[in-house]
Design a protein around this motif. Structure first.
Motif, mmCIF file in Angstrom:
data_model
loop_
_atom_site.group_PDB
_atom_site.id
_atom_site.type_symbol
_atom_site.label_atom_id
_atom_site.label_comp_id
_atom_site.label_asym_id
_atom_site.label_seq_id
_atom_site.Cartn_x
_atom_site.Cartn_y
_atom_site.Cartn_z
ATOM 1 N N THR A 56 37.980 45.736 38.688
ATOM 2 C CA THR A 56 38.510 45.758 40.044
ATOM 3 C C THR A 56 38.834 44.324 40.458
ATOM 4 O OG1 THR A 56 36.375 45.456 41.130
ATOM 5 C CG2 THR A 56 37.036 47.742 40.610
ATOM 6 N N SER A 57 39.532 44.171 41.556
ATOM 7 C CA SER A 57 39.877 42.814 42.004
ATOM 8 C C SER A 57 38.618 42.020 42.347
ATOM 9 C CB SER A 57 40.827 42.865 43.198
ATOM 10 O OG SER A 57 40.213 43.494 44.302
ATOM 11 N N LYS A 58 37.610 42.665 42.918
ATOM 12 C CA LYS A 58 36.357 41.957 43.225
ATOM 13 C C LYS A 58 35.667 41.495 41.957
ATOM 14 C CE LYS A 58 35.334 44.131 47.628
ATOM 15 N NZ LYS A 58 34.405 44.956 48.398
ATOM 16 N N GLN A 59 35.630 42.370 40.954
ATOM 17 C CA GLN A 59 34.995 42.015 39.686
ATOM 18 C C GLN A 59 35.750 40.878 39.010
ATOM 19 O OE1 GLN A 59 35.110 45.901 37.952
ATOM 20 N NE2 GLN A 59 33.184 46.540 38.906
ATOM 21 N N GLN A 60 37.072 40.896 39.071
ATOM 22 C CA GLN A 60 37.868 39.813 38.483
ATOM 23 C C GLN A 60 37.602 38.498 39.190
ATOM 24 O OE1 GLN A 60 41.971 41.068 38.489
ATOM 25 N NE2 GLN A 60 41.657 42.501 36.802
ATOM 26 N N ARG A 61 37.476 38.534 40.524
ATOM 27 C CA ARG A 61 37.193 37.313 41.280
ATOM 28 C C ARG A 61 35.817 36.755 40.925
ATOM 29 N NH1 ARG A 61 37.759 39.200 47.004
ATOM 30 N NH2 ARG A 61 36.921 37.166 47.514
ATOM 31 N N ASN A 101 28.920 44.717 41.759
ATOM 32 C CA ASN A 101 30.082 44.444 40.902
ATOM 33 C C ASN A 101 29.724 43.642 39.661
ATOM 34 O OD1 ASN A 101 32.665 45.536 42.125
ATOM 35 N ND2 ASN A 101 31.729 44.567 43.894
ATOM 36 N N GLU A 146 35.986 35.261 37.363
ATOM 37 C CA GLU A 146 36.700 33.979 37.404
ATOM 38 C C GLU A 146 35.813 32.886 38.001
ATOM 39 O OE1 GLU A 146 40.530 32.262 39.804
ATOM 40 O OE2 GLU A 146 40.717 34.249 38.893
#
Length: 73
Positions: free
Chosen positions: A6-11, A45, A14
């Motif tokens: 998900t976008s949260k997991q990617q953030r 997450n 990173e």
């Protein structure tokens, strides 16, 4: 980046990759503060990152004043 995150997991991933070169331990509360999430969001997450193959080792380390994670890249 991994397309199955998900976008949260990617953030979070990173953030950990950028900072793990100089730090080993991260508190959910502080990660959340940096990324505009709650500590609970980070904790739920980060579990997906522990279970996946993203070239990062994440271990739940402690619980005092927010969960602490030990991260190795």
């Amino acid at each position: 980046m991994a397309p199955d995150l998900t976008s949260k997991q990617q953030r979070i991933l990173e953030y950990l990759r950028e900072n793990a070169a100089t730090k080993t331990y991260f508190k959910s509360r502080l990660i959340g503060k940096e990324l505009g999430m709650t500590a609970k969001e980070v904790g739920s997450n980060i579990t997906a990152l522990q279970e996946g193959d993203y070239n990062v080792e994440i271990e739940k380390w402690g619980y005092s004043s927010s969960t602490t994670w030990k991260v190795d890249i």
